[in-house]
Write a protein that holds these residues in place. Sequence first.
Motif, PDB file in Angstrom:
ATOM      1  N   ILE A  51       0.872  -1.272  -0.034  1.00 54.99           N
ATOM      2  CA  ILE A  51       0.281   0.125   0.118  1.00 54.99           C
ATOM      3  C   ILE A  51       0.983   1.135  -0.263  1.00 54.99           C
ATOM      4  O   ILE A  51       0.696   2.509  -0.782  1.00 54.99           O
ATOM      5  N   ILE A  52       1.889   1.108   0.789  1.00 55.46           N
ATOM      6  CA  ILE A  52       2.612   2.332   1.046  1.00 55.46           C
ATOM      7  C   ILE A  52       3.603   2.377  -0.272  1.00 55.46           C
ATOM      8  O   ILE A  52       4.202   1.587  -0.333  1.00 55.46           O
ATOM      9  N   THR A  53       3.914   3.033  -0.758  1.00 57.16           N
ATOM     10  CA  THR A  53       5.117   2.454  -2.154  1.00 57.16           C
ATOM     11  C   THR A  53       5.526   4.302  -2.680  1.00 57.16           C
ATOM     12  O   THR A  53       4.962   4.790  -1.809  1.00 57.16           O
ATOM     13  N   THR A  54       7.484   4.075  -3.132  1.00 55.84           N
ATOM     14  CA  THR A  54       7.321   4.898  -3.627  1.00 55.84           C
ATOM     15  C   THR A  54       8.093   4.994  -5.309  1.00 55.84           C
ATOM     16  O   THR A  54       7.771   6.145  -5.522  1.00 55.84           O
ATOM     17  N   SER A  55       6.714   4.102  -5.725  1.00 57.48           N
ATOM     18  CA  SER A  55       6.330   4.822  -6.890  1.00 57.48           C
ATOM     19  C   SER A  55       5.093   5.494  -7.497  1.00 57.48           C
ATOM     20  O   SER A  55       4.103   5.086  -6.505  1.00 57.48           O
ATOM     21  N   ASP A  56       4.916   5.551  -8.638  1.00 55.70           N
ATOM     22  CA  ASP A  56       3.694   5.959  -9.015  1.00 55.70           C
ATOM     23  C   ASP A  56       3.135   5.247 -10.374  1.00 55.70           C
ATOM     24  O   ASP A  56       3.761   5.723 -11.436  1.00 55.70           O
ATOM     25  N   CYS A  57       2.986   4.319 -10.414  1.00 56.73           N
ATOM     26  CA  CYS A  57       2.522   2.956 -11.433  1.00 56.73           C
ATOM     27  C   CYS A  57       1.348   3.901 -12.985  1.00 56.73           C
ATOM     28  O   CYS A  57       2.738   3.982 -13.910  1.00 56.73           O
ATOM     29  N   GLU A  58       1.050   4.624 -13.037  1.00 52.82           N
ATOM     30  CA  GLU A  58       0.314   5.916 -13.858  1.00 52.82           C
ATOM     31  C   GLU A  58       0.913   6.643 -14.259  1.00 52.82           C
ATOM     32  O   GLU A  58       0.969   7.440 -15.230  1.00 52.82           O
ATOM     33  N   GLY A  59       1.874   6.821 -13.768  1.00 51.39           N
ATOM     34  CA  GLY A  59       2.459   8.582 -13.809  1.00 51.39           C
ATOM     35  C   GLY A  59       1.924   9.497 -13.660  1.00 51.39           C
ATOM     36  O   GLY A  59       1.981  10.365 -14.313  1.00 51.39           O
ATOM     37  N   MET A  88       7.936   9.092 -22.308  1.00 50.24           N
ATOM     38  CA  MET A  88       7.000   9.794 -20.910  1.00 50.24           C
ATOM     39  C   MET A  88       7.801  10.363 -19.725  1.00 50.24           C
ATOM     40  O   MET A  88       7.203  10.668 -18.765  1.00 50.24           O
ATOM     41  N   GLY A  89       8.941  10.384 -20.178  1.00 53.84           N
ATOM     42  CA  GLY A  89       9.573  10.921 -18.989  1.00 53.84           C
ATOM     43  C   GLY A  89       9.816  10.195 -17.609  1.00 53.84           C
ATOM     44  O   GLY A  89      10.154  11.063 -16.393  1.00 53.84           O
ATOM     45  N   LEU A  90      10.164   9.271 -17.928  1.00 52.71           N
ATOM     46  CA  LEU A  90      10.011   8.156 -16.699  1.00 52.71           C
ATOM     47  C   LEU A  90      11.708   8.510 -16.439  1.00 52.71           C
ATOM     48  O   LEU A  90      12.168   7.470 -17.290  1.00 52.71           O
ATOM     49  N   SER A  91      12.131   7.688 -15.203  1.00 52.16           N
ATOM     50  CA  SER A  91      13.899   7.492 -15.164  1.00 52.16           C
ATOM     51  C   SER A  91      13.514   5.611 -14.608  1.00 52.16           C
ATOM     52  O   SER A  91      13.294   5.682 -14.391  1.00 52.16           O
ATOM     53  N   LYS A  92      14.593   5.785 -15.072  1.00 49.97           N
ATOM     54  CA  LYS A  92      14.433   3.908 -15.565  1.00 49.97           C
ATOM     55  C   LYS A  92      15.502   3.705 -14.216  1.00 49.97           C
ATOM     56  O   LYS A  92      14.900   2.442 -14.072  1.00 49.97           O
ATOM     57  N   GLU A  93      16.217   4.718 -13.738  1.00 50.38           N
ATOM     58  CA  GLU A  93      16.714   4.144 -12.490  1.00 50.38           C
ATOM     59  C   GLU A  93      15.455   3.390 -11.916  1.00 50.38           C
ATOM     60  O   GLU A  93      15.880   2.693 -10.146  1.00 50.38           O
ATOM     61  N   ASP A  94      14.387   3.848 -10.836  1.00 55.86           N
ATOM     62  CA  ASP A  94      12.971   4.278 -10.294  1.00 55.86           C
ATOM     63  C   ASP A  94      12.588   2.718 -11.138  1.00 55.86           C
ATOM     64  O   ASP A  94      11.987   2.003  -9.873  1.00 55.86           O
ATOM     65  N   TYR A  95      12.954   2.407 -11.885  1.00 53.20           N
ATOM     66  CA  TYR A  95      11.831   1.212 -12.343  1.00 53.20           C
ATOM     67  C   TYR A  95      13.345   0.072 -13.065  1.00 53.20           C
ATOM     68  O   TYR A  95      13.054  -0.685 -13.456  1.00 53.20           O
ATOM     69  N   TRP A  96      14.042   0.256 -12.168  1.00 51.57           N
ATOM     70  CA  TRP A  96      15.105  -1.027 -12.654  1.00 51.57           C
ATOM     71  C   TRP A  96      14.650  -1.765 -12.605  1.00 51.57           C
ATOM     72  O   TRP A  96      15.000  -3.300 -13.156  1.00 51.57           O
ATOM     73  N   TRP A  97      14.052  -2.512 -11.017  1.00 52.83           N
ATOM     74  CA  TRP A  97      13.363  -3.571 -10.795  1.00 52.83           C
ATOM     75  C   TRP A  97      12.104  -3.991 -11.980  1.00 52.83           C
ATOM     76  O   TRP A  97      12.437  -5.289 -12.403  1.00 52.83           O
ATOM     77  N   TYR A  98      12.114  -3.348 -12.086  1.00 48.55           N
ATOM     78  CA  TYR A  98      10.981  -3.191 -13.720  1.00 48.55           C
ATOM     79  C   TYR A  98      11.462  -3.937 -14.584  1.00 48.55           C
ATOM     80  O   TYR A  98      10.692  -5.198 -15.402  1.00 48.55           O
ATOM     81  N   LEU A  99      12.294  -3.049 -14.963  1.00 45.44           N
ATOM     82  CA  LEU A  99      13.455  -3.081 -16.194  1.00 45.44           C
ATOM     83  C   LEU A  99      13.835  -4.635 -16.277  1.00 45.44           C
ATOM     84  O   LEU A  99      14.001  -5.799 -17.139  1.00 45.44           O
ATOM     85  N   ASP A 100      13.929  -5.216 -15.553  1.00 49.73           N
ATOM     86  CA  ASP A 100      15.040  -6.216 -14.673  1.00 49.73           C
ATOM     87  C   ASP A 100      13.753  -7.516 -15.282  1.00 49.73           C
ATOM     88  O   ASP A 100      14.139  -8.786 -15.706  1.00 49.73           O
TER      89      ASP A 100
END
Lengths: 463, 463
Positions: A161-169, A407-419
């Motif tokens: 529930i508590i998150t550091t990411s923003d799924c939809e941007g 879309m201006g999203l940072s690859k670093e923030d989503y490293w695990w999603y890219l993994d």
Amino acid sequence: MKATLIREIFKDTASYENQQIKVQGWIRTVRASKAFGFIELNDGSFFKNVQVVFEENLSNFKEISKLSISTAITVVGELVITPNSKQPFEIKAVEINVDALADLDYPLQKKRHSFEFLREIAHLRPRSNTFSAVFRVRSIAAYAVHRFFQEKGFVYVHTPIITTSDCEGAGEMFRVSTLDFHNMPLNEEKNIDFTKDFFGKETSLTVSGQLNVEAYAMAFRNVYTFGPTFRAENSNTARHAAEFWMIEPEISFADLQDDMELAEEMLKYIINYVLENAPDEIEFFNNFVDKGLKERLNLVVNSEFGKVTYTEAIDILKNSGEQFEYPVEWGSDLQTEHERYLTEKAFKKPLFVTDYPKDIKAFYMKLNDDNKTVAAMDLLVPGVGEIIGGSQREDRLDILEERMTAMGLSKEDYWWYLDLRKYGGVKHAGFGLGFERAIMYMTGITNIRDVISYPRTPKTAEF
Amino acid sequence: MKATLIREIFKDTASYENQQIKVQGWIRTVRASKAFGFIELNDGSFFKNVQVVFEENLSNFKEISKLSISTAITVVGELVITPNSKQPFEIKAVEINVDALADLDYPLQKKRHSFEFLREIAHLRPRSNTFSAVFRVRSIAAYAVHRFFQEKGFVYVHTPIITTSDCEGAGEMFRVSTLDFHNMPLNEEKNIDFTKDFFGKETSLTVSGQLNVEAYAMAFRNVYTFGPTFRAENSNTARHAAEFWMIEPEISFADLQDDMELAEEMLKYIINYVLENAPDEIEFFNNFVDKGLKERLNLVVNSEFGKVTYTEAIDILKNSGEQFEYPVEWGSDLQTEHERYLTEKAFKKPLFVTDYPKDIKAFYMKLNDDNKTVAAMDLLVPGVGEIIGGSQREDRLDILEERMTAMGLSKEDYWWYLDLRKYGGVKHAGFGLGFERAIMYMTGITNIRDVISYPRTPKTAEF
């Protein structure tokens, strides 16, 4: 003597015939003359009341005659079948004891109350016919969701529930913090020093569990989430709440076609389960809330859902001869009026619209070969419009990265999603069903505030 | 050809014997010589792998021989029963296609990894044996909770996550806000002006749905919540997380005795359901995580839980001759060492401790006639200590108000909670089961971070 639940009596009346039983519940009405009286008693286990008949031979006849609505009582009496009456049976009391009195200012007296007023007493409204029906249907539908997925072997995942990411941007998120609001710590650049916050960084309430659950789809193949999600949108409409529950399945080795099959099967299953397990409640809604409800639900259950591409849908709308408030143009999102025309008039059944322009959809949706559209789908249903939104996910690392950059999203923030695309990231797909929208659809209730126990909307977080 | 799930093959191997089937999954290991090779394939639908045998007659034999761990493949082949081998059957491949490659730096190579390391790759760890077992058990246990209550006719209530009240009076809560942290609005008294916040007042994340669900118990008699709850406690222990799921039933026309019966029945049901539906996972935990696990679970399922009052328990502890780190004294809370002595040594089975001193318990617990204790209960289990905490609720308005005043709580804030005592507020009771504690108990996993998909603890909110 152990109390019998009213649900049990309705389910198997014959076995209680002429038996002495004990029931407990809250008084809905009392009518009494000098010699006898009737109590409508509800114990919460069932939508319907039982009728209790009491006579002056009771030692406390006078006291019982004057009991106020919502008083809790225990009744011992004989169950008598009454074939010539409105109710199928009644209980002839030999003893009635008061468990807890209700003050005379009880706000839910027997008359019609506005839904607006009932929201102000959200702690009492489930005792009314309408809201006892709504919240029992909600409970049964929630269970249907779990049954459907568990019977198919899907793994239920509690995403955070508590998150550091923003799924939809999208950015419309609630911040979560334990910082001292009166004395915010600042760093050297005079920005808020979130390293001092509980989690050591900025955190928010999730808007979707999808990204997190995709990781689990790569482990268990078929998974789902079902939990609360949040939007800090300042929109005071009948269809938006700041806190709502969402169902998000995710399936591997699956494309958009599989995704639509799953959505259709799931929706039919849930509706069928509710029709079978809450027939009295659905009958009530059909009679008092929405006359077309049962017909509409049966249409959904019995029709094969239609399919049309977004591009075809735009043509249909343009050639419809209808006057729409919002213009119809390739590249713009469909408005509710467009969606309802498509599902109610053009196709007359539930309808998947697929392959939307990439620019109006999220970064994680799979780019089609035309380079203009993505493998997305929305399910439109008569009477409501969109009820489900989903897509096949972009599984190609390079294209996903391109889309994120665009879309201006940072690859670093989503490293695990890219993994997930690097290590056996097979084709996969999923969708989201807003649970409250589904409940509104199955009850005919038109305001989302009336299908949530204690609704949270702009400027409202009572109870 | 439609793919067959590995779960289906294990469930009904005979019906696939000598049949050509298609399976899809991720490679756990590949071993190959010049002429033939073996693949351990897992598709996430089942704990166990299937063995795929491939030979040099495959056109892509060399490519397949070199595939990396976690590569996703589709195999068509014949299922052959292998009575003399370790595995009950294998698939002789006639065709293997690669769906998605895995980079060679895949972090989950076939060797033992520490749980600490695996937490850093929480997006990949469900692909390991241990965590696939943990999270499948978690899913099955969650479903068992719903089945248990729904079969008994309990109504599932989604109580709010965002709240303005503090159930325990504890104060360790996360604040939820959309205010601009750089530019906090102040009111005339120079305090933060929460009327400018999204909800127009201070809001936090819930620590319990109990108070909200009590209102529903007065409408439906038997209800439960099952949702996320939050504690902003800065305690970095193996048993505390900032975000966890809790199960909270509430029953009307019920006292502490009924409450304990329900707790015992529920816990046995969940454990039985997991033993029946995840036998391979439990076997794995018993072999590799906690040798005493199955024995302990069977003890819980087969024993009648004990009961002792807090006052008696204090006497037992004082007379035990044990050296405890924390002193034993009437009026102090029991520590884990005390709890474990009681359940493991004194009673040797699960044990309810009842009637705690009022001063160490919450304001809503029913005051006993001795005026010193409240009708509370904790369930202690061997190996863990406390796993469930519950109570009968104070249903007498005047006494509840007295207790609130004594504890410094404002009657105005709880007006609706007090209302429940005014309008047919029968005796009622409930309890809370921390879902993660239950999963730890059923798997032998000793750190709460390892039973939560993406754990949230002080300074940690990754993924």
